[in-house]
Design a protein around this motif. Structure first.
Motif, PDB file in Angstrom:
ATOM      1  N   THR A 193      -8.281   4.559  -1.774  1.00 39.66           N
ATOM      2  CA  THR A 193      -8.483   3.114  -1.874  1.00 39.66           C
ATOM      3  C   THR A 193      -9.757   2.722  -1.135  1.00 39.66           C
ATOM      4  OG1 THR A 193      -6.099   2.720  -2.008  1.00 39.66           O
ATOM      5  CG2 THR A 193      -7.472   0.840  -1.384  1.00 39.66           C
ATOM      6  N   ILE A 239       0.841  -1.203   0.000  1.00 39.80           N
ATOM      7  CA  ILE A 239       0.000   0.000   0.000  1.00 39.80           C
ATOM      8  C   ILE A 239       0.876   1.253   0.000  1.00 39.80           C
ATOM      9  CG2 ILE A 239      -1.670   1.339   1.366  1.00 39.80           C
ATOM     10  CD1 ILE A 239      -2.712  -1.414   2.401  1.00 39.80           C
ATOM     11  N   SER A 279      -3.456   5.828   1.764  1.00 42.80           N
ATOM     12  CA  SER A 279      -4.092   5.922   0.446  1.00 42.80           C
ATOM     13  C   SER A 279      -5.595   6.104   0.600  1.00 42.80           C
ATOM     14  CB  SER A 279      -3.784   4.645  -0.354  1.00 42.80           C
ATOM     15  OG  SER A 279      -4.415   4.679  -1.601  1.00 42.80           O
ATOM     16  N   CYS A 335      -4.435   1.791   5.770  1.00 42.53           N
ATOM     17  CA  CYS A 335      -4.613   2.020   4.337  1.00 42.53           C
ATOM     18  C   CYS A 335      -5.267   3.375   4.093  1.00 42.53           C
ATOM     19  CB  CYS A 335      -5.450   0.897   3.724  1.00 42.53           C
ATOM     20  SG  CYS A 335      -5.788   1.105   1.966  1.00 42.53           S
ATOM     21  N   ILE A 395      -0.459   1.895  -5.867  1.00 40.51           N
ATOM     22  CA  ILE A 395      -1.842   2.369  -5.724  1.00 40.51           C
ATOM     23  C   ILE A 395      -2.792   1.219  -6.056  1.00 40.51           C
ATOM     24  CG2 ILE A 395      -3.566   3.989  -6.568  1.00 40.51           C
ATOM     25  CD1 ILE A 395      -1.539   5.873  -5.861  1.00 40.51           C
ATOM     26  N   TYR A 396      -3.710   0.962  -5.143  1.00 40.43           N
ATOM     27  CA  TYR A 396      -4.744  -0.056  -5.351  1.00 40.43           C
ATOM     28  C   TYR A 396      -6.096   0.629  -5.302  1.00 40.43           C
ATOM     29  CZ  TYR A 396      -1.109  -3.496  -4.764  1.00 40.43           C
ATOM     30  OH  TYR A 396       0.039  -4.232  -4.928  1.00 40.43           O
ATOM     31  N   ASP A 397      -7.009   0.144  -6.122  1.00 46.13           N
ATOM     32  CA  ASP A 397      -8.359   0.698  -6.122  1.00 46.13           C
ATOM     33  C   ASP A 397      -9.182   0.151  -4.968  1.00 46.13           C
ATOM     34  OD1 ASP A 397      -8.162   2.153  -8.700  1.00 46.13           O
ATOM     35  OD2 ASP A 397      -7.852   0.128  -9.482  1.00 46.13           O
TER      36      ASP A 397
END
Length: 124
Positions: free
Chosen positions: A74, A41, A71, A67, A45-47
């Protein structure tokens, strides 16, 4: 393509979910615990963070909170087989979607797609 970080400590379940989500067209990185997920993380970048709640070392709620700090864009979805844990998660992570085990894979895929419907509509 929607990028998903899957944190699930049960090896069979992790493999099963990863395969099903990839077959549905998602990009999936799967790890066995929150402490494995955290460095990812911080660097990528994670959706969506798709996390079991009850895991060793760092539970899914703490992972989701961390998280969110790192981010905030996310999205988070929890998967759990424990109703009491589910109630606690709803209080501590109010922006998270909850999916209780057992669930059908098509329901998981549908819920993930639903989470991103608004984003897709904005891009058109």
């Amino acid at each position: 393509m929607i990028r998903i970080l899957l944190a699930e400590d049960d090896t069979a379940m992790r493999t099963y979910l990863k395969r099903a989500l990839e077959q549905a067209g998602f990009s999936v990185m799967a790890v066995s615990c929150g402490t494995e997920a955290l460095p990812l993380i911080q660097t990528e970048i994670y959706d969506l963070l798709l996390s079991d709640i009850v895991m060793p070392e760092m539970d899914g709620i703490e992972l989701a909170q961390r998280c969110n700090e790192i981010s905030p864009s996310t999205k988070v979805m929890f998967i759990t087989g424990f109703a009491a844990v589910s109630l606690k998660a709803n209080r501590e992570a109010p922006h998270a979607k909850m999916l209780s085990k057992p669930f059908h894979l098509k329901d998981l895929v549908m819920e993930v797609e639903r989470m991103f419907e608004d984003s897709a509509a904005l891009m058109l």
